[in-house]
Design an enzyme around this catalytic site. Structure first.
Site, short mmCIF file in Angstrom:
data_model
loop_
_atom_site.label_atom_id
_atom_site.label_comp_id
_atom_site.label_asym_id
_atom_site.label_seq_id
_atom_site.Cartn_x
_atom_site.Cartn_y
_atom_site.Cartn_z
CB CYS A 92 -0.92 0.02 1.21
SG CYS A 92 -2.06 -1.37 1.28
CG HIS A 344 -6.28 1.92 -0.13
ND1 HIS A 344 -5.08 2.46 -0.55
CD2 HIS A 344 -5.95 0.91 0.74
CE1 HIS A 344 -4.08 1.80 0.02
NE2 HIS A 344 -4.58 0.85 0.79
CB CYS A 375 -1.47 0.50 8.11
SG CYS A 375 -3.03 0.30 7.23
#
Length: 396
Positions: A92, A344, A375
């Site tokens: 991510c 996202h 995170c």
């Protein structure tokens, strides 16, 4: 060390992953090409040959997200063949790592100007597609098996912090939707978007706005959603980011070079930090990453005037806020909403956070410092500290 300037960030509208999403028939690398071309279009004062490198992140580096996408996208975007490029993967935090990596090159003096960003087409390439995790990861009990399923790690985080109830997570999610809708309505979200031509069975279209937001979402509607990762759990499709497609890109430069070329300076990088945590509670990663960075910079959490926290899951944001004693309704935190609303697309999201922070800095000259933090799957967190060039000596 030279000062690293964030000149500007742009992104495509984010789409829903899947056959019915706006980008179902659009290639991932073409999304990256759009953002690179848009950065160059917005800054004709930058000679393309002055771009020293292009770093593009993708979590699933295969198919149209593979083949050293930073280089191939640079070629497809029309940058001179003398401009190199490469690919990055930190799940991510891919785009965030692309930015910090080229920033290191700028600070060291290897680059003057660089482009960094990320892309994820989760419709074409679901997270984990084609991977072959070493059986020792589970057999030798290096991590809990739940560490490989992000939704289960969010449930684990609820277990670790029982004060973060499902109700609190739903309240935060509804707030994110409301703030994002208000930011769109007032024109704060929109100027950074790059229109993308799309194709479907019905013909050609034009993506000009994000597909995932659900304005009008209430705590009551969220309360009725299923908990797919655990019976009677707390994580739902409503208090977590969805599966999304999209790309982001940012222009970074040595500040003196930016001034020389006439490029604007949206913000200055002060520092960054990455930290590891237990993979089965990866959502807590932003906490040690931020503590590490604040210690290095000599600042405290009270010195931070704006926060852009990636909303992979509401529980993960709340864990960060609770740790630092910040109210979940604090207007400094994700003032324009976040990923729960807009989406996202994994490796692209870091630059979305930075782009929004940069634009918020321009509205808040009383704020000196801001954080972008997120995170990261497999148990990590990343935080970047930024300074507002418009700071006028006010509150923070």
């Amino acid at each position: 060390m030279r000062t690293v300037a964030f000149v500007e960030g742009v992104r495509t509208p984010f789409g829903k992953a899947g056959d019915k999403g706006i980008y179902a028939n659009t290639r991932a690398d073409d999304l990256v090409v759009k953002v690179i071309r848009e950065l160059l279009r917005r800054h004709p004062e930058l000679p393309p040959e002055r771009v020293d490198d292009v770093a593009i992140a993708a979590t699933t580096q295969t198919g149209d997200q593979g083949l050293t996408i930073g280089r191939t996208a640079a070629l497809l975007a029309g940058l001179p063949r003398s401009v190199p490029g490469y690919a990055i993967d930190r799940m991510c935090a891919g785009a965030m790592t692309a930015v910090t990596t080229v920033a290191g090159g700028i600070g060291f003096g290897a680059y003057d100007v660089a482009i960094a960003g990320g892309v994820e087409h989760m419709g074409r390439h679901p997270m984990g597609e084609g991977v072959d995790p070493n059986p020792r990861i589970v057999a030798d009990k290096l991590v809990d098996p739940s560490a490989l399923v992000m939704g289960q790690t969010a449930e684990n985080l609820h277990d670790r912090f029982p004060a973060i109830t499902k109700l609190r997570a739903d309240e935060y999610a509804a707030q994110s939707q409301e703030r994002f809708a208000e930011a769109v309505k007032t024109g704060r979200i929109g100027p950074e978007l790059v229109p993308v031509a799309t194709r479907s069975e019905l013909g050609w279209g034009l993506a000009t706005e994000d597909e995932p937001p659900r304005p009008g979402t209430t705590v009551e509607t969220l309360a009725a959603l299923k908990t797919p990762f655990r019976p009677h759990g707390r994580v739902t499709a409503g208090n977590a980011a969805g599966l999304n497609d999209g790309a982001t890109g940012a222009l970074l430069a040595d500040e003196e070079t930016a001034r020389e070329l006439g490029l604007p300076v949206g913000m200055r990088m002060v520092g960054y930090s990455f930290a590891g945590v237990d993979p089965e509670v990866m959502g807590v990663g932003p906490v040690p990453a931020t503590e590490k960075l604040l210690k290095r910079s000599g600042l405290s959490i009270e010195d931070i005037g704006l926060f852009e926290i990636n909303e992979a899951f509401a529980v993960q944001v709340l864990a960060f806020l609770d740790h630092f004693g910040i109210e979940q309704t604090d207007p400094r935190v994700n003032a324009w909403g976040g990923a729960i609303a807009c989406g996202h697309p994994l490796a692209s999201s870091g630059v979305r956070l930075m782009t929004q922070l940069s634009r918020q800095f321009a509205e808040h000259p009383e704020v000196r410092y801001g954080l972008t933090t997120m995170c990261i799957g497999l148990g990590m967190g990343g935080t970047v500290l930024w300074e507002n060039p418009a700071y006028d000596g006010g509150d923070k």
